[in-house]
Enzyme design. Structure first.
Site, PDB file in Angstrom:
ATOM      1  N   ARG A   1      -1.654  10.792  -2.308  1.00  0.00           N
ATOM      2  CA  ARG A   1      -2.576  11.777  -1.740  1.00  0.00           C
ATOM      3  C   ARG A   1      -2.891  12.848  -2.773  1.00  0.00           C
ATOM      4  NH1 ARG A   1      -0.083  13.725   3.781  1.00  0.00           N
ATOM      5  NH2 ARG A   1      -0.615  11.780   4.840  1.00  0.00           N
TER       6      ARG A   1
ATOM      7  N   ARG B   1       0.852  -1.190   0.000  1.00  0.00           N
ATOM      8  CA  ARG B   1       0.000   0.000   0.000  1.00  0.00           C
ATOM      9  C   ARG B   1       0.886   1.238   0.000  1.00  0.00           C
ATOM     10  NH1 ARG B   1      -2.859   2.911   3.519  1.00  0.00           N
ATOM     11  NH2 ARG B   1      -1.438   2.252   5.130  1.00  0.00           N
TER      12      ARG B   1
ATOM     13  N   ARG C   1      17.808  -5.932  12.020  1.00  0.00           N
ATOM     14  CA  ARG C   1      18.320  -5.001  11.037  1.00  0.00           C
ATOM     15  C   ARG C   1      18.758  -3.775  11.831  1.00  0.00           C
ATOM     16  NH1 ARG C   1      16.676  -1.375   7.407  1.00  0.00           N
ATOM     17  NH2 ARG C   1      14.564  -1.165   8.190  1.00  0.00           N
TER      18      ARG C   1
ATOM     19  N   GLU D   1      22.269   8.924   8.014  1.00  0.00           N
ATOM     20  CA  GLU D   1      21.785   7.608   8.447  1.00  0.00           C
ATOM     21  C   GLU D   1      22.115   6.568   7.377  1.00  0.00           C
ATOM     22  OE1 GLU D   1      17.826   7.623  10.130  1.00  0.00           O
ATOM     23  OE2 GLU D   1      17.455   5.599   9.383  1.00  0.00           O
TER      24      GLU D   1
ATOM     25  N   ASP E   1       5.908   1.322  17.289  1.00  0.00           N
ATOM     26  CA  ASP E   1       6.136   2.748  17.460  1.00  0.00           C
ATOM     27  C   ASP E   1       5.954   3.086  18.944  1.00  0.00           C
ATOM     28  OD1 ASP E   1       6.884   3.786  14.996  1.00  0.00           O
ATOM     29  OD2 ASP E   1       4.831   3.898  14.262  1.00  0.00           O
TER      30      ASP E   1
ATOM     31  N   ARG F   1      19.242   8.922   4.678  1.00  0.00           N
ATOM     32  CA  ARG F   1      18.686  10.230   4.997  1.00  0.00           C
ATOM     33  C   ARG F   1      19.649  11.051   5.832  1.00  0.00           C
ATOM     34  NH1 ARG F   1      13.307   8.382   8.420  1.00  0.00           N
ATOM     35  NH2 ARG F   1      14.495   7.031   9.792  1.00  0.00           N
TER      36      ARG F   1
ATOM     37  N   TYR G   1       8.277  -4.916  16.017  1.00  0.00           N
ATOM     38  CA  TYR G   1       8.466  -3.475  15.876  1.00  0.00           C
ATOM     39  C   TYR G   1       7.245  -2.747  16.421  1.00  0.00           C
ATOM     40  CZ  TYR G   1       9.166   1.217  14.451  1.00  0.00           C
ATOM     41  OH  TYR G   1       9.320   2.578  14.507  1.00  0.00           O
TER      42      TYR G   1
HETATM   43  P1  FAD Z   1      14.029   0.440  24.105  1.00  0.00           P
HETATM   44  O1  FAD Z   1      13.829   1.887  23.979  1.00  0.00           O
HETATM   45  O2  FAD Z   1      14.989  -0.200  23.185  1.00  0.00           O
HETATM   46  O3  FAD Z   1      14.473   0.119  25.612  1.00  0.00           O
HETATM   47  C1  FAD Z   1      14.990  -1.123  26.009  1.00  0.00           C
HETATM   48  C2  FAD Z   1      16.044  -0.862  27.063  1.00  0.00           C
HETATM   49  O4  FAD Z   1      16.417  -2.102  27.663  1.00  0.00           O
HETATM   50  C3  FAD Z   1      17.321  -0.237  26.504  1.00  0.00           C
HETATM   51  O5  FAD Z   1      17.614   0.969  27.173  1.00  0.00           O
HETATM   52  C4  FAD Z   1      18.387  -1.303  26.755  1.00  0.00           C
HETATM   53  O6  FAD Z   1      19.652  -0.744  27.072  1.00  0.00           O
HETATM   54  C5  FAD Z   1      17.811  -2.045  27.959  1.00  0.00           C
HETATM   55  N1  FAD Z   1      18.314  -3.400  28.089  1.00  0.00           N
HETATM   56  C6  FAD Z   1      18.312  -4.380  27.148  1.00  0.00           C
HETATM   57  N2  FAD Z   1      18.885  -5.493  27.631  1.00  0.00           N
HETATM   58  C7  FAD Z   1      19.267  -5.231  28.907  1.00  0.00           C
HETATM   59  C8  FAD Z   1      19.929  -5.982  29.926  1.00  0.00           C
HETATM   60  N3  FAD Z   1      20.330  -7.234  29.711  1.00  0.00           N
HETATM   61  N4  FAD Z   1      20.167  -5.379  31.108  1.00  0.00           N
HETATM   62  C9  FAD Z   1      19.787  -4.110  31.334  1.00  0.00           C
HETATM   63  N5  FAD Z   1      19.166  -3.345  30.400  1.00  0.00           N
HETATM   64  C10 FAD Z   1      18.903  -3.894  29.211  1.00  0.00           C
HETATM   65  N6  FAD Z   1       8.660   5.198  17.138  1.00  0.00           N
HETATM   66  C11 FAD Z   1       7.819   6.224  16.870  1.00  0.00           C
HETATM   67  O7  FAD Z   1       6.722   6.276  17.407  1.00  0.00           O
HETATM   68  N7  FAD Z   1       8.216   7.231  16.034  1.00  0.00           N
HETATM   69  C12 FAD Z   1       9.427   7.255  15.418  1.00  0.00           C
HETATM   70  O8  FAD Z   1       9.735   8.192  14.663  1.00  0.00           O
HETATM   71  C13 FAD Z   1      10.320   6.167  15.663  1.00  0.00           C
HETATM   72  N8  FAD Z   1      11.538   6.138  15.092  1.00  0.00           N
HETATM   73  C14 FAD Z   1      12.357   5.071  15.309  1.00  0.00           C
HETATM   74  C15 FAD Z   1      13.600   5.037  14.688  1.00  0.00           C
HETATM   75  C16 FAD Z   1      14.462   3.957  14.872  1.00  0.00           C
HETATM   76  C17 FAD Z   1      15.800   3.928  14.199  1.00  0.00           C
HETATM   77  C18 FAD Z   1      14.036   2.883  15.705  1.00  0.00           C
HETATM   78  C19 FAD Z   1      14.911   1.680  15.891  1.00  0.00           C
HETATM   79  C20 FAD Z   1      12.814   2.931  16.345  1.00  0.00           C
HETATM   80  C21 FAD Z   1      11.958   4.013  16.168  1.00  0.00           C
HETATM   81  N9  FAD Z   1      10.731   4.090  16.813  1.00  0.00           N
HETATM   82  C22 FAD Z   1       9.884   5.136  16.554  1.00  0.00           C
HETATM   83  C23 FAD Z   1      10.306   3.046  17.785  1.00  0.00           C
HETATM   84  C24 FAD Z   1      10.714   3.353  19.220  1.00  0.00           C
HETATM   85  O9  FAD Z   1      12.113   3.461  19.302  1.00  0.00           O
HETATM   86  C25 FAD Z   1      10.204   2.239  20.148  1.00  0.00           C
HETATM   87  O10 FAD Z   1       8.810   2.210  20.112  1.00  0.00           O
HETATM   88  C26 FAD Z   1      10.629   2.384  21.613  1.00  0.00           C
HETATM   89  O11 FAD Z   1      11.984   2.643  21.728  1.00  0.00           O
HETATM   90  C27 FAD Z   1      10.322   1.102  22.347  1.00  0.00           C
HETATM   91  O12 FAD Z   1      10.677   1.209  23.687  1.00  0.00           O
HETATM   92  P2  FAD Z   1      11.186  -0.067  24.474  1.00  0.00           P
HETATM   93  O13 FAD Z   1      11.185   0.293  25.914  1.00  0.00           O
HETATM   94  O14 FAD Z   1      10.431  -1.256  24.055  1.00  0.00           O
HETATM   95  O15 FAD Z   1      12.657  -0.343  23.934  1.00  0.00           O
HETATM   96  N1  UDP Z   2      10.358   4.642   0.828  1.00  0.00           N
HETATM   97  C1  UDP Z   2      10.858   5.031  -0.391  1.00  0.00           C
HETATM   98  N2  UDP Z   2      11.324   6.325  -0.539  1.00  0.00           N
HETATM   99  C2  UDP Z   2      11.306   7.220   0.480  1.00  0.00           C
HETATM  100  C3  UDP Z   2      10.788   6.811   1.727  1.00  0.00           C
HETATM  101  C4  UDP Z   2      10.331   5.508   1.871  1.00  0.00           C
HETATM  102  O1  UDP Z   2      10.897   4.252  -1.330  1.00  0.00           O
HETATM  103  O2  UDP Z   2      11.752   8.371   0.288  1.00  0.00           O
HETATM  104  C5  UDP Z   2       9.885   3.225   0.982  1.00  0.00           C
HETATM  105  C6  UDP Z   2      11.037   2.285   1.314  1.00  0.00           C
HETATM  106  O3  UDP Z   2      10.830   1.058   0.642  1.00  0.00           O
HETATM  107  C7  UDP Z   2      10.916   2.085   2.802  1.00  0.00           C
HETATM  108  C8  UDP Z   2       9.410   2.193   3.029  1.00  0.00           C
HETATM  109  O4  UDP Z   2       8.952   3.114   2.035  1.00  0.00           O
HETATM  110  O5  UDP Z   2      11.398   0.834   3.191  1.00  0.00           O
HETATM  111  C9  UDP Z   2       9.055   2.686   4.433  1.00  0.00           C
HETATM  112  O6  UDP Z   2       9.762   3.885   4.690  1.00  0.00           O
HETATM  113  P1  UDP Z   2       9.602   4.783   5.993  1.00  0.00           P
HETATM  114  O7  UDP Z   2      10.667   5.806   5.979  1.00  0.00           O
HETATM  115  O8  UDP Z   2       8.202   5.257   6.063  1.00  0.00           O
HETATM  116  O9  UDP Z   2       9.758   3.753   7.164  1.00  0.00           O
HETATM  117  P2  UDP Z   2      10.989   3.393   8.073  1.00  0.00           P
HETATM  118  O10 UDP Z   2      12.208   3.455   7.226  1.00  0.00           O
HETATM  119  O11 UDP Z   2      10.978   4.433   9.155  1.00  0.00           O
HETATM  120  O12 UDP Z   2      10.635   2.022   8.533  1.00  0.00           O
END
Ligand code: FAD
Ligand code: UDP
Length: 376
Positions: free
Chosen positions: A181, A177, A255, A311, A361, A286, A359
């Site tokens: 828009r 999907r 990943r 990134e 958010d 990015r 995964y």
């Molecule tokens: P985490 O934040 O990972 O916390 C887990 C903690 O456990 C860590 O601090 C770690 O150190 C600790 N831990 C692990 N093992 C141990 C151990 N053995 N002993 C002690 N401590 C330990 N969400 C959004 O809504 N918007 C976004 O734009 C967005 N961007 C993202 C971009 C990236 C690159 C990633 C990876 C995620 C993104 N997310 C985003 C998702 C968001 O990061 C998660 O929803 C959130 O971090 C989850 O919280 P958590 O507590 O499950 O995990």
């Molecule tokens: N995508 C793309 N071009 C862009 C942004 C996203 O082709 O400029 C595609 C790409 O396949 C990517 C997917 O849309 O894997 C999801 O991207 P988004 O940035 O929304 O998600 P995230 O990377 O944060 O998981």
């Protein structure tokens, strides 16, 4: 009766929200984290007065009013709206694909009807070349959804950089999907509420963990807390699920992404928080300019420097940050088996993205904690 009601492993949003709710009910918690700071992946490092998203750009968005009201009761959120821009070999396009993008792509397109006609024409071309069969890979799927111009300039090479594989070798379902828009609207998310905590994510974490005993730099598995039953009634575990079970069913794959962060001696480097680089000309996917998450208008210029992060999509190996679960058959099967084992663990709650190998958010994580806690 143990000393603590809950030992919470991990101070990310799951652990911190859990601790907040428990403390509110008078429960005694100890939060430990192996990192040198609290907050998990939403932690920000202050550089040159700018909150730098150390583990990747985080934008809070939700349509769940309960979650939005909850986070705003801890810290007020600003009006940040994610409007990423794509740079294809120097040509700039608004994202997500909307009327602005279509006009930038085709200068003779000014109205929704003209945009639809153009896209329909290119979609038909792609459908025709399939000779009646279903799209079999991401490339074919995307071409039948948006046509060749958008695919070639905004999807193909970005996706190849992100996944490290050709679009013809990626499954079609990844792009089932693709929103198109037909209005002039650059807001990336469809959610009702969106923003960044005023003062940064650390304020949210500090608010959640206020008055809670926390220890950083403590790895659960190499600490006195491993025998948690001696000190707590229940364990809340937000670390990796396979590590908890000593990898006995195999190691789960992740990943990851990596960042190259630098300070630029200018108040405004790229004019936007997020710029996607959608061609192979640049090795990164990015560039994030962190100040734009929290500084608006004149505030951008009142802060003389800026911090940017490139990134990179990176192959995961031991010792790297586990960011995204890998949704292939092998990993899904093993993760399911681990989750079954987790259900049998007495007095242990597995939560968050590492603890569930899913995964999430940020908003769904908070929603999950509220639900889990209400059932206790
Ligand atoms: P985490 O934040 O990972 O916390 C887990 C903690 O456990 C860590 O601090 C770690 O150190 C600790 N831990 C692990 N093992 C141990 C151990 N053995 N002993 C002690 N401590 C330990 N969400 C959004 O809504 N918007 C976004 O734009 C967005 N961007 C993202 C971009 C990236 C690159 C990633 C990876 C995620 C993104 N997310 C985003 C998702 C968001 O990061 C998660 O929803 C959130 O971090 C989850 O919280 P958590 O507590 O499950 O995990
Ligand atoms: N995508 C793309 N071009 C862009 C942004 C996203 O082709 O400029 C595609 C790409 O396949 C990517 C997917 O849309 O894997 C999801 O991207 P988004 O940035 O929304 O998600 P995230 O990377 O944060 O998981």
């Amino acid at each position: 009766m143990g000393k603590y009601d809950f030992l919470i492993v991990g101070s990310g949003l799951f652990g911190a929200t859990f601790a907040y709710l428990a403390k509110k009910q008078g429960k005694k918690c100890l939060v430990i984290d192996k990192r040198p700071h609290l907050g998990g992946n939403v932690y920000c490092e202050n550089i040159e007065g700018i909150n730098v998203h150390k583990y990747g750009a985080h934008i809070f968005h939700t349509s769940n009013k309960k979650v939005w009201d909850f986070v705003n009761s801890i810290v007020e959120f600003n009006r940040y709206t994610n409007c990423p821009v794509a740079n294809y070999k120097g040509e700039l396009y608004n994202l997500p694909f909307n009327m602005n993008t279509f006009n930038q792509m085709w200068s003779d397109v000014h109205t929704p009807a003209e945009a639809k006609a153009k896209i329909d024409e290119q979609k038909a071309e792609a459908v025709k070349s399939l000779n009646g069969r279903e799209p079999q890979n991401l490339e074919e799927q995307a071409l039948t959804l948006v046509g060749k111009d958008i695919f070639n300039k905004l999807i193909k090479e970005y996706t190849e950089k992100q996944w490290g594989r050709k679009c013809t070798e990626l499954p079609a379902f990844i792009i089932k999907r693709l929103p198109v828009r037909m209005i002039f609207d650059n807001n990336y998310f469809n959610d009702k509420y969106q923003g960044i905590p005023i003062g940064g994510y650390n304020k949210l974490i500090d608010g959640l963990l206020e008055g809670v005993e926390c220890k950083t730099g403590v790895d659960f598995f190499n600490s006195e807390y491993k025998d948690w039953q001696k000190i707590a009634d229940k364990l809340v575990y937000t670390g990796a699920i396979d590590e908890y079970f000593d990898y006995k069913l195999g190691k789960l794959d992740w990943r990851t992404v990596s960042f190259k962060t630098r300070i630029e001696d200018t108040p405004n480097y790229q004019g936007n928080a997020v710029v996607n680089y959608t061609s192979h000309n640049e090795p990164y996917t990015r560039v994030i300019e962190h100040k734009h998450f929290e500084m608006f208008g004149q505030e951008v210029y009142d802060c003389p420097k800026t911090v940017v992060s490139e990134e990179y999509s990176t192959e995961y190996s031991d010792g790297m940050e586990p960011y995204y679960p890998v949704n292939d058959d092998r990993n899904n099967t093993i993760a399911e088996e681990y989750r079954k084992l987790a259900e049998k663990e007495k007095n242990v709650i597995f939560g968050g993205r590492l603890g569930q190998y899913k995964y999430y958010d940020m908003a769904p994580v908070i929603e999950q904690v509220i639900n889990v806690y209400s059932k206790l």
